[in-house]
Motif scaffolding. Sequence first.
Motif, PDB file in Angstrom:
ATOM      1  N   LEU A   1       0.843  -1.184   0.000  1.00 42.80           N
ATOM      2  CA  LEU A   1       0.000   0.000   0.000  1.00 42.80           C
ATOM      3  C   LEU A   1       0.886   1.244   0.000  1.00 42.80           C
ATOM      4  CD1 LEU A   1      -2.650  -1.065   2.687  1.00 42.80           C
ATOM      5  CD2 LEU A   1      -2.710  -1.450   0.214  1.00 42.80           C
ATOM      6  N   LEU A   2       0.669   2.126  -0.959  1.00 42.50           N
ATOM      7  CA  LEU A   2       1.373   3.401  -1.028  1.00 42.50           C
ATOM      8  C   LEU A   2       0.441   4.478  -0.497  1.00 42.50           C
ATOM      9  CD1 LEU A   2       2.841   3.090  -4.656  1.00 42.50           C
ATOM     10  CD2 LEU A   2       3.841   2.264  -2.515  1.00 42.50           C
ATOM     11  N   SER A   3       0.867   5.188   0.537  1.00 43.56           N
ATOM     12  CA  SER A   3      -0.024   6.150   1.183  1.00 43.56           C
ATOM     13  C   SER A   3       0.740   7.387   1.622  1.00 43.56           C
ATOM     14  CB  SER A   3      -0.709   5.515   2.400  1.00 43.56           C
ATOM     15  OG  SER A   3      -1.460   6.471   3.114  1.00 43.56           O
ATOM     16  N   THR A   4       0.081   8.550   1.466  1.00 45.69           N
ATOM     17  CA  THR A   4       0.631   9.808   1.986  1.00 45.69           C
ATOM     18  C   THR A   4      -0.263  10.377   3.072  1.00 45.69           C
ATOM     19  OG1 THR A   4      -0.522  11.119   0.285  1.00 45.69           O
ATOM     20  CG2 THR A   4       1.701  10.334  -0.231  1.00 45.69           C
ATOM     21  N   ARG A   5      -1.236   9.606   3.538  1.00 45.54           N
ATOM     22  CA  ARG A   5      -2.148  10.073   4.578  1.00 45.54           C
ATOM     23  C   ARG A   5      -1.947   9.264   5.854  1.00 45.54           C
ATOM     24  NH1 ARG A   5      -7.889  10.881   1.262  1.00 45.54           N
ATOM     25  NH2 ARG A   5      -7.101  12.431  -0.237  1.00 45.54           N
ATOM     26  N   ARG A   6      -2.473   9.821   6.951  1.00 40.16           N
ATOM     27  CA  ARG A   6      -2.377   9.147   8.247  1.00 40.16           C
ATOM     28  C   ARG A   6      -3.464   8.078   8.337  1.00 40.16           C
ATOM     29  NH1 ARG A   6       0.489  10.663  12.382  1.00 40.16           N
ATOM     30  NH2 ARG A   6       0.680  12.772  11.541  1.00 40.16           N
ATOM     31  N   LEU A   7      -3.041   6.839   8.515  1.00 40.59           N
ATOM     32  CA  LEU A   7      -3.982   5.712   8.521  1.00 40.59           C
ATOM     33  C   LEU A   7      -4.165   5.183   9.938  1.00 40.59           C
ATOM     34  CD1 LEU A   7      -2.585   3.795   5.407  1.00 40.59           C
ATOM     35  CD2 LEU A   7      -4.491   5.416   5.470  1.00 40.59           C
TER      36      LEU A   7
ATOM     37  N   THR B   1       4.853  -5.081   7.508  1.00 43.12           N
ATOM     38  CA  THR B   1       5.811  -3.998   7.726  1.00 43.12           C
ATOM     39  C   THR B   1       5.129  -2.671   7.443  1.00 43.12           C
ATOM     40  OG1 THR B   1       6.629  -4.070   5.438  1.00 43.12           O
ATOM     41  CG2 THR B   1       7.793  -5.417   7.076  1.00 43.12           C
ATOM     42  N   PHE B   2       5.585  -1.629   8.136  1.00 41.63           N
ATOM     43  CA  PHE B   2       5.166  -0.256   7.851  1.00 41.63           C
ATOM     44  C   PHE B   2       6.438   0.572   7.774  1.00 41.63           C
ATOM     45  CE2 PHE B   2       3.627   3.928   8.043  1.00 41.63           C
ATOM     46  CZ  PHE B   2       2.255   3.945   7.819  1.00 41.63           C
ATOM     47  N   THR B   3       6.807   0.977   6.555  1.00 36.81           N
ATOM     48  CA  THR B   3       8.031   1.731   6.342  1.00 36.81           C
ATOM     49  C   THR B   3       7.689   3.204   6.235  1.00 36.81           C
ATOM     50  OG1 THR B   3       8.956  -0.153   5.137  1.00 36.81           O
ATOM     51  CG2 THR B   3      10.092   1.966   4.929  1.00 36.81           C
ATOM     52  N   LEU B   4       8.179   3.992   7.176  1.00 40.24           N
ATOM     53  CA  LEU B   4       7.929   5.429   7.188  1.00 40.24           C
ATOM     54  C   LEU B   4       9.047   6.120   6.424  1.00 40.24           C
ATOM     55  CD1 LEU B   4       6.283   7.853   8.255  1.00 40.24           C
ATOM     56  CD2 LEU B   4       7.749   7.814  10.291  1.00 40.24           C
ATOM     57  N   ILE B   5       8.692   6.811   5.323  1.00 40.72           N
ATOM     58  CA  ILE B   5       9.699   7.468   4.493  1.00 40.72           C
ATOM     59  C   ILE B   5       9.578   8.984   4.564  1.00 40.72           C
ATOM     60  CG2 ILE B   5       9.852   5.506   2.932  1.00 40.72           C
ATOM     61  CD1 ILE B   5       8.139   7.076   0.948  1.00 40.72           C
ATOM     62  N   GLY B   6       8.638   9.503   5.322  1.00 41.52           N
ATOM     63  CA  GLY B   6       8.455  10.936   5.460  1.00 41.52           C
ATOM     64  C   GLY B   6       8.885  11.425   6.829  1.00 41.52           C
TER      65      GLY B   6
ATOM     66  N   THR C   1      -0.351  18.849  -3.927  1.00 46.25           N
ATOM     67  CA  THR C   1      -0.392  17.426  -4.251  1.00 46.25           C
ATOM     68  C   THR C   1       0.765  17.039  -5.157  1.00 46.25           C
ATOM     69  OG1 THR C   1      -2.797  17.404  -4.017  1.00 46.25           O
ATOM     70  CG2 THR C   1      -1.801  15.605  -5.249  1.00 46.25           C
ATOM     71  N   ASN C   2       1.052  17.883  -6.130  1.00 47.19           N
ATOM     72  CA  ASN C   2       2.148  17.587  -7.045  1.00 47.19           C
ATOM     73  C   ASN C   2       3.491  17.570  -6.320  1.00 47.19           C
ATOM     74  OD1 ASN C   2       0.353  17.421  -9.176  1.00 47.19           O
ATOM     75  ND2 ASN C   2       0.637  19.552  -9.809  1.00 47.19           N
ATOM     76  N   ASP C   3       3.704  18.543  -5.452  1.00 44.75           N
ATOM     77  CA  ASP C   3       4.956  18.586  -4.696  1.00 44.75           C
ATOM     78  C   ASP C   3       5.089  17.357  -3.797  1.00 44.75           C
ATOM     79  OD1 ASP C   3       5.496  20.975  -5.909  1.00 44.75           O
ATOM     80  OD2 ASP C   3       4.871  22.212  -4.212  1.00 44.75           O
ATOM     81  N   LEU C   4       4.008  16.993  -3.122  1.00 42.28           N
ATOM     82  CA  LEU C   4       4.047  15.818  -2.255  1.00 42.28           C
ATOM     83  C   LEU C   4       4.279  14.554  -3.062  1.00 42.28           C
ATOM     84  CD1 LEU C   4       3.661  14.382   0.441  1.00 42.28           C
ATOM     85  CD2 LEU C   4       1.190  14.487   0.079  1.00 42.28           C
ATOM     86  N   GLY C   5       3.607  14.446  -4.211  1.00 41.11           N
ATOM     87  CA  GLY C   5       3.772  13.261  -5.048  1.00 41.11           C
ATOM     88  C   GLY C   5       5.194  13.081  -5.531  1.00 41.11           C
ATOM     89  N   LYS C   6       5.830  14.179  -5.919  1.00 47.81           N
ATOM     90  CA  LYS C   6       7.215  14.095  -6.389  1.00 47.81           C
ATOM     91  C   LYS C   6       8.161  13.735  -5.251  1.00 47.81           C
ATOM     92  CE  LYS C   6       6.574  17.339 -10.205  1.00 47.81           C
ATOM     93  NZ  LYS C   6       6.943  18.660 -10.781  1.00 47.81           N
ATOM     94  N   ASN C   7       7.966  14.354  -4.103  1.00 46.82           N
ATOM     95  CA  ASN C   7       8.821  14.043  -2.964  1.00 46.82           C
ATOM     96  C   ASN C   7       8.650  12.596  -2.517  1.00 46.82           C
ATOM     97  OD1 ASN C   7       9.795  16.675  -2.891  1.00 46.82           O
ATOM     98  ND2 ASN C   7       8.220  17.365  -1.460  1.00 46.82           N
ATOM     99  N   TYR C   8       7.415  12.133  -2.543  1.00 46.82           N
ATOM    100  CA  TYR C   8       7.134  10.748  -2.141  1.00 46.82           C
ATOM    101  C   TYR C   8       7.821   9.770  -3.094  1.00 46.82           C
ATOM    102  CZ  TYR C   8       4.375   6.604  -0.941  1.00 46.82           C
ATOM    103  OH  TYR C   8       3.967   5.342  -0.559  1.00 46.82           O
TER     104      TYR C   8
END
Length: 247
Positions: A6-12, A49-54, A176-183
């Motif tokens: 699962l690819l996510s940029t939100r708090r789950l 696993t939950f890998t935090l990359i941010g 959204t674009n900035d976050l997507g690129k950084n992610y």
Amino acid sequence: MNAVVLLSTRRLPPTYFDQVREDLGDQNITIDVVGWVAPSAWVADKVNTFTLIGPGRMPAQPAPEPEPAVEASDEAPDAVIAPEAVAAPETVVADEAKIAPAAAEVAAAGSSSAAPSAAAPTAAPAAAKPRPTGAKRVVKAVEWRARKARKVAGRMLPKAIKASAPVKFLRGQRATNDLGKNYWERVLSRRDVMATIDKADVVVALDAGAIWAGWNLGQRKASTPVVLGLPAARREFDQLKAPAGNG
């Protein structure tokens, strides 16, 4: 056993992963998460696993619940008083007769020796700060009006502009674009994340911030389905199960 990333940029929340298993129709599925933000609570018992990359850090493991205290069933025995520790009635009366005159003498001595205390002098109030006069007063007034004008201008005009729908849309798209690129850059730079993705049967981008990473992964890994949302992931898993069921 099927595996999903699962690819996510939100708090789950932890309960979300129970919903994922239900939506995908497989309670034994292996879930690995690549998150830009940490989950809202401890999820080690929910995912592989939950890998935090941010930014930020993962939630700490909750402390175990304390065991209930065991109550003693036997009551403590009553205290036993030795006979010699109890004073005779005549002794108590004699002691009271001795104490009463002594207490009266102490009270009389205290009342005669007490003298009114002198009142402590009070501190003089601090002198008020002199107000500016002449040219200084004019300068202070101009500075105050300038500050007030800046506050009013910054509060009124930007608020009206920010409330407009086009500006909100453009700002949302840019964020959204900035976050997507950084992610995506962070995903691509992490070998452990790419190794986890290589083992997945299906990769799912859960939100708009993860779409760019999902699209790039789809271009790089043609053999692994990369989809947007859980309904599309469910169709991919159903197709993976179909050959085994027909055979």
